[in-house]
Design a protein around this motif. Structure first.
Motif, PDB file in Angstrom:
ATOM      1  N   ALA A  36       1.022  -1.466   0.135  1.00  0.00           N
ATOM      2  CA  ALA A  36      -0.073  -0.086   0.129  1.00  0.00           C
ATOM      3  C   ALA A  36       0.709   1.119  -0.049  1.00  0.00           C
ATOM      4  O   ALA A  36       2.040   1.159   0.586  1.00  0.00           O
ATOM      5  CB  ALA A  36      -0.886  -0.090   1.217  1.00  0.00           C
ATOM      6  N   THR A  37       0.432   2.446  -0.659  1.00  0.00           N
ATOM      7  CA  THR A  37       1.105   3.438  -0.579  1.00  0.00           C
ATOM      8  C   THR A  37       0.518   4.498   0.659  1.00  0.00           C
ATOM      9  O   THR A  37      -0.693   4.488   0.925  1.00  0.00           O
ATOM     10  CB  THR A  37       0.806   4.278  -2.023  1.00  0.00           C
ATOM     11  OG1 THR A  37       1.362   3.677  -2.902  1.00  0.00           O
ATOM     12  CG2 THR A  37       1.371   5.652  -1.897  1.00  0.00           C
ATOM     13  N   TRP A  38       1.508   4.999   1.292  1.00  0.00           N
ATOM     14  CA  TRP A  38       1.254   5.870   2.476  1.00  0.00           C
ATOM     15  C   TRP A  38       1.714   7.151   2.282  1.00  0.00           C
ATOM     16  O   TRP A  38       2.767   7.413   1.999  1.00  0.00           O
ATOM     17  CB  TRP A  38       2.022   5.166   3.788  1.00  0.00           C
ATOM     18  CG  TRP A  38       1.377   3.786   4.180  1.00  0.00           C
ATOM     19  CD1 TRP A  38       1.428   2.831   3.880  1.00  0.00           C
ATOM     20  CD2 TRP A  38       0.397   3.860   5.196  1.00  0.00           C
ATOM     21  NE1 TRP A  38       0.894   1.822   4.528  1.00  0.00           N
ATOM     22  CE2 TRP A  38       0.133   2.519   5.425  1.00  0.00           C
ATOM     23  CE3 TRP A  38      -0.226   4.728   6.203  1.00  0.00           C
ATOM     24  CZ2 TRP A  38      -0.954   1.948   6.300  1.00  0.00           C
ATOM     25  CZ3 TRP A  38      -1.056   4.267   7.062  1.00  0.00           C
ATOM     26  CH2 TRP A  38      -1.423   2.928   7.176  1.00  0.00           C
ATOM     27  N   ASP A  39       0.755   8.219   2.549  1.00  0.00           N
ATOM     28  CA  ASP A  39       1.287   9.422   2.552  1.00  0.00           C
ATOM     29  C   ASP A  39       1.568   9.802   4.200  1.00  0.00           C
ATOM     30  O   ASP A  39       1.054   9.377   5.105  1.00  0.00           O
ATOM     31  CB  ASP A  39       0.061  10.570   2.315  1.00  0.00           C
ATOM     32  CG  ASP A  39      -0.388  10.207   0.738  1.00  0.00           C
ATOM     33  OD1 ASP A  39       0.501  10.177   0.160  1.00  0.00           O
ATOM     34  OD2 ASP A  39      -1.583  10.258   0.612  1.00  0.00           O
ATOM     35  N   TYR A  40       2.428  10.862   4.344  1.00  0.00           N
ATOM     36  CA  TYR A  40       2.981  11.180   5.741  1.00  0.00           C
ATOM     37  C   TYR A  40       3.172  12.625   5.676  1.00  0.00           C
ATOM     38  O   TYR A  40       3.475  13.169   4.676  1.00  0.00           O
ATOM     39  CB  TYR A  40       4.512  10.254   6.069  1.00  0.00           C
ATOM     40  CG  TYR A  40       5.618  10.579   5.379  1.00  0.00           C
ATOM     41  CD1 TYR A  40       6.311  11.798   5.660  1.00  0.00           C
ATOM     42  CD2 TYR A  40       5.942  10.265   4.154  1.00  0.00           C
ATOM     43  CE1 TYR A  40       7.722  12.120   4.918  1.00  0.00           C
ATOM     44  CE2 TYR A  40       7.053  10.256   3.197  1.00  0.00           C
ATOM     45  CZ  TYR A  40       7.921  11.232   3.817  1.00  0.00           C
ATOM     46  OH  TYR A  40       8.724  11.562   2.897  1.00  0.00           O
ATOM     47  N   SER A  41       3.036  13.015   6.956  1.00  0.00           N
ATOM     48  CA  SER A  41       3.347  14.305   7.141  1.00  0.00           C
ATOM     49  C   SER A  41       3.804  14.528   8.720  1.00  0.00           C
ATOM     50  O   SER A  41       3.212  13.975   9.465  1.00  0.00           O
ATOM     51  CB  SER A  41       1.681  15.026   7.393  1.00  0.00           C
ATOM     52  OG  SER A  41       2.004  16.475   7.772  1.00  0.00           O
TER      53      SER A  41
END
Length: 181
Positions: free
Chosen positions: A63-68
């Motif tokens: 899965a692709t994860w976005d992070y901040s």
């Protein structure tokens, strides 16, 4: 004689009040004031593909994860603050940073570690986060972190309820903190 005793009493009171002022001026919440000052500020955003075997429950492999990542690393890492947010599809988890360490023993090379708490699916967890140019790792557990944090290690895989790890060496992450004005 009376004047001398009064003078000595005044001098003692003056010295005592200066010492008290010095002591309260040097500490805030049992931390040396200098320790509260910001050493580095981290504001990082991006995405990565999860390493197989480290996927979050219920998500497909890779899965692709976005992070901040928003962290104010204090000179005394035990009083650092910030937040770390990961999202993938309908999954969102936000960790609230309570402490940081630079060059955490568990990973080689330049890295930043953060620890704190996160609520996911209405359950409160402890989290450990590691960030370097070569990888991102984030894990949740109900096990207390302090013994591991002090020793520069991580929880055994059997007590990690959820965890993420970026593919290695597919990504290179920016390691530089923002300039502090």
């Amino acid at each position: 004689m009376k004047k001398l005793l009064i003078l000595l009493t005044l001098v003692a009171l003056l010295i005592g009040s200066c010492s008290l002022a010095y002591a309260t001026d040097e500490h805030t919440n049992n931390t040396v004031k200098e320790g509260h000052k910001v050493k580095n500020k981290w504001d990082l955003n991006g995405s990565f593909v999860a390493h197989s075997g480290y996927n979050w429950g219920g998500l497909k492999e890779g899965a692709t994860w976005d992070y901040s990542i928003h962290i104010k690393e204090a000179k005394n890492g035990d009083v650092s603050v910030g937040s770390i947010r990961f999202t993938s599809g309908d999954v969102e988890v936000v960790g609230h940073v309570k402490q940081t360490k630079a060059d955490y023993n568990y990973w080689s090379g330049t890295n930043l570690a953060a620890a704190g708490t996160a609520v996911y699916n209405d359950v409160k967890y402890n989290f450990l986060f590691l960030y370097s140019e070569r990888a991102i790792w984030f894990a949740l557990s109900t096990v207390l972190l302090e013994l591991y944090w002090t020793g520069g290690t991580v929880w055994h895989w059997s007590v990690r309820v959820y965890e993420l790890h970026s593919k290695v060496p597919d990504e290179t992450f920016i390691m530089g903190p923002k300039e502090i004005h």
